[in-house]
Write an enzyme that holds these catalytic residues in place. Structure first.
Site, PDB file in Angstrom:
ATOM      1  N   CYS B  41     120.958  48.978  11.112  1.00  0.00           N
ATOM      2  CA  CYS B  41     120.029  48.833   9.996  1.00  0.00           C
ATOM      3  C   CYS B  41     119.342  47.468  10.002  1.00  0.00           C
ATOM      4  O   CYS B  41     118.312  47.291   9.383  1.00  0.00           O
ATOM      5  CB  CYS B  41     120.753  48.966   8.662  1.00  0.00           C
ATOM      6  SG  CYS B  41     121.438  50.588   8.405  1.00  0.00           S
ATOM      7  N   ASP B  43     120.744  44.809   8.691  1.00  0.00           N
ATOM      8  CA  ASP B  43     121.452  43.929   7.763  1.00  0.00           C
ATOM      9  C   ASP B  43     122.764  44.572   7.335  1.00  0.00           C
ATOM     10  O   ASP B  43     122.889  45.789   7.267  1.00  0.00           O
ATOM     11  CB  ASP B  43     120.610  43.525   6.545  1.00  0.00           C
ATOM     12  CG  ASP B  43     119.780  44.665   6.000  1.00  0.00           C
ATOM     13  OD1 ASP B  43     120.196  45.818   6.145  1.00  0.00           O
ATOM     14  OD2 ASP B  43     118.723  44.382   5.420  1.00  0.00           O
ATOM     15  N   CYS B  68     118.663  38.735   7.264  1.00  0.00           N
ATOM     16  CA  CYS B  68     117.597  37.756   7.204  1.00  0.00           C
ATOM     17  C   CYS B  68     117.855  36.766   6.076  1.00  0.00           C
ATOM     18  O   CYS B  68     118.869  36.815   5.397  1.00  0.00           O
ATOM     19  CB  CYS B  68     116.268  38.459   7.005  1.00  0.00           C
ATOM     20  SG  CYS B  68     116.214  39.374   5.461  1.00  0.00           S
ATOM     21  N   CYS B 112     117.417  43.946  -0.034  1.00  0.00           N
ATOM     22  CA  CYS B 112     118.497  42.957   0.119  1.00  0.00           C
ATOM     23  C   CYS B 112     119.328  42.871  -1.159  1.00  0.00           C
ATOM     24  O   CYS B 112     120.547  42.713  -1.102  1.00  0.00           O
ATOM     25  CB  CYS B 112     117.926  41.577   0.447  1.00  0.00           C
ATOM     26  SG  CYS B 112     117.136  41.501   2.069  1.00  0.00           S
TER      27      CYS B 112
END
Lengths: 401, 292
Positions: B41, B43, B68, B112
């Site tokens: 994915c 992350d 990230c 995120c």
């Protein structure tokens, strides 16, 4: 903070001599080269000279040079022109690793009834010519490939591809945006019909590009209008851009013989990083590659985070990670190569120029190991916990899709 | 380059609470972690919690993140936010709270914050012994094959964050961000959710209008049933739970919590937030909800 610019495949610094050459055409010599008066006429002479310099860089004739606005325009024009030249043929061959300015045009053409073959690449980013030979037919209007890849620098065997295209009477277009000024080009002895280059990749400003059109090629323009560029690209000439392109081509042609310098710096950077950092590898073939490009995958960490830490030291590079693109998918080029995900997301491209110095390479070698160490300390994918990703790590996008 | 807030950059450059938590093997203290994401994915987060068993509170929290800038900052923010909270309070945190703590995230990076909320949920569910292996993804049809996301999860994020475009859904949970072939399906789901919400609101409004006087018990029950069926149950079912109306005494709504909700000690929070607030808003402000 001084900038250490190692992102020259994205764009380059305008050479000061180029700037100096173009400036008078923004101030004093603003005439239209198409005008009948001598004020415009003198501008026309300067444009002719610029065209000669570009022709010299490509090993082409002056009449084969069509100025335009950018690489994207060149690629769009070339594809449309080649299809218009042989309207009965409905098949295009390109590769999976092209720039979006090719791929997105092809996708649209598929909707319009064309068939497109996207040639695959191997783990080193190289084409298999057998695949091309198996795909090409008498219905193939165009073979369009890049000369060298923007992300990995991997060079394709252009003349071999061209020979196969010629055998079947297909037009041959080459996107040489990353190559002009880095490799010797000679259109006179080449099989290339159409070749795209862009000014801002060779130290001219943004907004100027060139499409080489082989003399005798049945060309249809993309833009219709005035008779500029011999009717092949209508629109009042971007004179300052053309003058800049001419100067940049003149300098690039001279600088070609010093390219080993860039290769030496690139290799020093690459070897230094591989020696100092564990779990990283070069993406792309090691020798069939542009002299200035190095793409390295750092496992277990993510590219955008690496870039932001590099940015703290003023170091500019780029990444094929999903998070830098905004598309949620990592680089289509690295995926086509079948690289493992952990390499994809942690890939960093360093691209050098003639301005790159030994001191800059030293600085990257000094800070990069610490950056990788720091992010690996944050990452859950450490060596001791590698079992978490065992089956996922080797999955390629083909398997995922 | 992404437009990150100073808070995001600060927590990225100087992350707080990175690393794992070693189990001290102390009486009354538990250590647990929850994971979401994968290398594929792009992350992944492993969130570690140290829990005071008796008080049901979070003593310490740490993170390990592959991702990230904003993934690292969101993880670090989350660990700061949940320290000292009871587990029920922590479960009430939404991805929006994380984004707000960071002073906002670029829209394309909202996923995120969702990852943080999911890891927290995973850790607490794991501690409470609630099976979540199959919640979300395996229930309901797979819509986004690139990222393995089901229609239940998409419905949930649309309802909870009031999303109106497929692009927003992609930004929040990545669905549709790969090949893009499911974007039309996502748009259909958004349209369906919007249609359901509109119908429910219209019907509830019409009922109230028609009454224009204190609701009869029958009217109340009808309205409560409608809201439960159309707005509450889809959300609970996405988490492997469910709810059923048992009885109504005056303004006291008695419900039976089922599935994961029945065994989940955060059910008080579910009752208050997911059910009571919704019924108060939709039906009658004086309603209270009790589990039987």
């Amino acid at each position: 903070m001084t900038v250490i610019y190692l992102d020259n495949n994205a764009t380059t610094k305008v050479d000061s001599a180029v700037l100096e050459a173009m400036l008078p055409y923004l101030t004093e010599y603003y005439g239209n080269p198409s005008s009948m008066h001598s004020f415009g006429g003198q501008v026309g002479k300067a444009v002719k000279q610029a065209r000669e310099h570009v022709a010299a860089l490509l090993g082409a004739e002056e009449s084969e040079i069509v100025f335009n606005s950018c690489g994207t325009e060149g690629n769009n024009t070339a594809i449309r022109a080649a299809l218009a030249a042989q309207p009965d043929r409905r098949h295009i061959i390109t590769t999976q690793v092209e720039h979006p300015a090719i791929l997105n045009v092809c996708k649209q053409l598929e909707k319009q009834g064309y068939t497109v073959t996207y040639l695959s690449v191997n783990r080193q980013g190289q084409l298999d010519l057998m695949e091309l030979e198996a795909a090409i037919t008498g219905n193939t209007a165009l073979v369009s490939t890049m000369y060298a890849n923007n992300e990995t620098g991997v060079i394709f065997p252009i003349e071999q591809i061209g020979a196969i295209a010629k055998e079947y009477g297909a037009a041959f277009h080459v996107d040489a945006v990353q190559v002009a000024g880095k490799l010797n080009l000679n259109m006179k002895t080449s099989t290339i019909d159409l070749l795209t280059i862009s000014g801002h990749k060779l130290h001219a400003p943004k907004g100027i590009g060139v499409l080489y059109v082989r003399r005798g090629f049945r060309f249809r323009p993309l833009l219709l209008g005035g008779h500029q560029e011999r009717g092949r690209r209508a629109g009042t000439e971007n004179v300052p851009g053309m003058i800049a392109m001419g100067k940049a081509a003149e300098i690039a042609n001279f600088e070609l013989k010093y390219m080993q310098r860039e290769t030496r710096l690139r290799d020093r950077l690459e070897r230094g990083l591989l020696a100092a950092i564990s779990d990283c590898e070069v993406n792309g073939h090691l020798t069939e590659r542009l002299p200035n490009t190095s793409n390295i995958g750092f496992k277990y960490i993510e590219g955008e985070a690496i870039l932001l830490l590099l940015n703290q030291y003023g170091i500019c590079a780029s990444s094929g990670s999903a998070c830098t693109s905004g598309s949620l998918e990592p680089s289509h080029v690295l995926r086509a190569m079948g690289l493992p995900y952990t390499t994809l997301h942690g890939s960093i491209r360093f691209s050098l120029s003639r301005y790159t110095t030994d001191a800059e390479v030293d600085r990257v070698l000094e800070v990069m190991p610490g950056i990788v160490k720091r992010l690996r300390e944050i990452s859950p994918f450490n060596n001791d916990q590698a079992e978490w990703l065992q089956d996922r790590e080797t999955a390629t996008v083909g398997a995922k899709a | 380059m992404w437009d990150y807030t100073d808070k995001v950059l600060d927590l990225f450059y100087n992350p707080k609470n990175q690393g794992a938590i070693d189990d001290p093997n102390e009486a009354g203290v538990a250590v647990v972690f929850g994971e979401v994401g994968s290398i594929a994915c792009g992350d992944a987060l492993r969130l570690h919690l140290k829990i005071n068993i008796e008080q049901d509170t979070i003593l310490d929290s740490r993170f390990q993140t592959f991702g990230c800038t904003s993934a690292i900052a969101s993880s670090s923010a989350l660990t700061e936010m949940i320290k000292g909270l009871t587990l029920d309070q922590a479960l009430n945190l939404s991805n929006k709270d994380i984004a707000e703590y960071l002073g906002g995230l670029p829209e394309a990076k909202m996923h995120c914050s969702v990852m943080g909320q999911e890891a927290l949920e995973a850790a607490i569910y794991k501690y409470r012994g609630i099976e979540i292996e199959h919640h979300d993804e395996d229930e309901g049809a797979l819509v986004c094959t690139c990222f393995g996301i089901s229609d239940n999860k998409i419905r949930r994020v649309i309802i909870e964050n009031d999303l109106s475009t497929a692009e927003q859904v992609t930004n929040y949970i990545k669905a549709g961000g790969g090949c893009g072939s499911c974007l039309a399906n996502i748009e259909d789901i958004i349209a369906a959710v919007q249609a359901e919400t509109a119908t429910t609101s219209a019907r509830v409004a019409a009922e109230l209008e028609r009454a224009n006087q204190p609701l009869t018990t029958i009217q109340k029950i009808n309205l409560i049933q409608q809201v439960l069926t159309e707005e509450v149950r889809p959300v609970l079912m996405a988490d492997g739970g469910d709810v059923e109306l048992y009885d109504l005494e005056g303004d006291i709504v008695k419900v039976v919590l089922k599935g994961a909700c029945g065994s989940c000690s955060s059910s008080t929070a579910t009752l208050k937030v997911a059910i009571e607030a919704r019924l108060q808003e939709r039906v009658l402000p004086s309603l209270t909800v009790q589990a039987v």
